[in-house]
Design an enzyme around this catalytic site. Structure first.
Site, PDB file in Angstrom:
ATOM      1  N   ASP A 186       0.850  -1.186   0.000  1.00 16.57           N
ATOM      2  CA  ASP A 186       0.000   0.000   0.000  1.00 16.57           C
ATOM      3  C   ASP A 186       0.892   1.246   0.000  1.00 16.57           C
ATOM      4  O   ASP A 186       1.760   1.392   0.874  1.00 16.57           O
ATOM      5  CB  ASP A 186      -0.875  -0.053   1.261  1.00 16.57           C
ATOM      6  N   ASP A 234       0.854   7.477  -9.811  1.00 21.92           N
ATOM      7  CA  ASP A 234       0.191   6.970 -11.017  1.00 21.92           C
ATOM      8  C   ASP A 234      -0.991   6.117 -10.562  1.00 21.92           C
ATOM      9  O   ASP A 234      -0.966   4.888 -10.640  1.00 21.92           O
ATOM     10  CB  ASP A 234       1.210   6.142 -11.821  1.00 21.92           C
TER      11      ASP A 234
HETATM   12  N1  AG3 Z   1      -3.900   5.918 -14.103  1.00 20.70           N
HETATM   13  C1  AG3 Z   1      -4.881   6.974 -14.282  1.00 20.70           C
HETATM   14  C2  AG3 Z   1      -6.153   6.499 -14.844  1.00 20.70           C
HETATM   15  C3  AG3 Z   1      -7.330   7.334 -14.571  1.00 20.70           C
HETATM   16  C4  AG3 Z   1      -8.375   7.042 -15.597  1.00 20.70           C
HETATM   17  N2  AG3 Z   1      -9.677   7.291 -15.166  1.00 20.70           N
HETATM   18  C5  AG3 Z   1     -10.769   6.787 -15.787  1.00 20.70           C
HETATM   19  N3  AG3 Z   1     -10.674   6.075 -16.846  1.00 20.70           N
HETATM   20  N4  AG3 Z   1     -11.936   7.076 -15.299  1.00 20.70           N
HETATM   21  C6  AG3 Z   1      -3.578   5.100 -15.212  1.00 20.70           C
HETATM   22  C7  AG3 Z   1      -2.538   4.073 -14.924  1.00 20.70           C
HETATM   23  C8  AG3 Z   1      -1.647   3.872 -16.098  1.00 20.70           C
HETATM   24  N5  AG3 Z   1      -0.322   3.580 -15.726  1.00 20.70           N
END
Ligand code: AG3
Length: 308
Positions: free
Chosen positions: A143, A162
């Site tokens: 976590d 991220d």
């Molecule tokens: N992280 C951010 C994703 C957010 C997208 N939100 C959504 N589709 N509602 C992505 C991780 C990639 N490494």
């Protein structure tokens, strides 16, 4: 003439009640309920392979480069000599791949809570997960909130969050105590970058505004920058860069950045040194989102002195 289609499989991420983005699905490549979420990889007609978590699009083969380059390079090019990086989330390996492009990076800790995400990436996105093989990468299945609590003071040059949207177990990654630990474990010149949703979408506006206020109390400057990501809600995405010292535009040295990226610049598909400045220039409606009591903000940057 080809025969008319008689059946089709589609996948929709709903952005609102009935509005969303629909993909044509050719095959379901990975489908597993983990301890945290439903992890799927779909082979789609227009965006290649798509990774979803609890039904939300995390990345697609076709446009992942925009998100992963933009969450990593602006801060990495701004910092004069980054050596140690922490990635919170990012179990697919895409952000890690971008960070490891720099030869001067000595160590990257990646803390992903869900090992099924890592497995999905290893099975279906080898071009991203290959980054885990680099000896500088250390993978922790843990976590992120607990990890930063235990990390040593002033250790990291850069922290990249991220994460998924600020709901459920990811909510802590947009909270005060997490940010406080991040500020503590960053060096005096350290930078925190986090994905911060779409400025077009009101769903998370309050939590993002709250995050800005918190970060503004802990970092000398907090700036938003934007990128176009066709497969995320509304297609326009924001990132937040909180910095202890360096201003992301004023202190950015394009010649130095170009030199640092020389060995891989031609492999990047979105970020370049000209785009760096452009990304921090915000549309007027975005500036106003953070206006104080209806007063239009002149720039989306907070300085510790303004906040008091
Ligand atoms: N992280 C951010 C994703 C957010 C997208 N939100 C959504 N589709 N509602 C992505 C991780 C990639 N490494």
């Amino acid at each position: 003439m080809t025969a008319p289609k008689q059946h089709q499989l589609q996948y929709t991420e709903f952005w609102q009640e009935r509005t969303g983005l629909t993909f044509g699905v050719e095959r379901i490549l990975f489908n597993r309920q983990s301890a945290y979420q439903h992890v799927q990889v779909l082979q789609t007609d227009a965006f290649g392979r798509v990774l979803t978590l609890d039904g939300l699009v995390m990345l697609t083969e076709r446009d992942e480069f925009v998100y992963h380059e933009m969450i990593a390079h602006p801060a990495l090019c701004l910092l004069p000599r980054p050596r140690r990086v922490l990635i919170v989330g990012g179990g697919d390996g895409g952000t890690l791949r971008e960070v490891l492009r720099y030869a001067e990076i000595e160590q990257v800790d990646l803390v992903e809570i869900d090992e099924v995400v890592i497995e999905a990436a290893r099975t279906c996105f080898p071009e991203l997960s290959v980054a885990f093989e680099d000896p500088r990468a250390r993978l922790h299945v843990a976590d992120g909130v607990a990890f930063v609590q235990r990390a040593a003071d002033a250790w990291y040059d850069l922290i990249i969050v991220d994460s998924t949207d600020p709901v459920n177990f990811a909510e802590g990654l947009f909270g005060e105590s997490f940010y406080r630990d991040c500020a503590r474990i960053l060096t005096d010149e350290g930078i925190l970058v986090t994905q911060s949703e779409s400025p077009f979408d009101h769903t998370f506006q309050e939590s993002i505004q709250a995050a800005y206020a918190m970060l503004g109390r802990m970092f000398a400057r907090v700036h938003m920058y934007l990128a176009h990501i066709p497969t995320y809600p509304m297609g326009l995405w924001s990132f937040t860069l909180a910095s202890k010292r360096l201003h992301p535009v004023v202190d950015f040295d394009p010649e130095q950045a170009a030199r640092r990226m020389a060995s891989f610049a031609d492999r990047l598909r979105y970020y370049n040194v000209e785009l760096h400045r452009a990304a921090f220039a915000l549309p007027s409606f975005v500036r106003r989102l953070f206006a104080d009591g209806g007063r239009p903000a002149h720039s989306m940057s907070f300085h510790r002195d303004d906040i008091g």
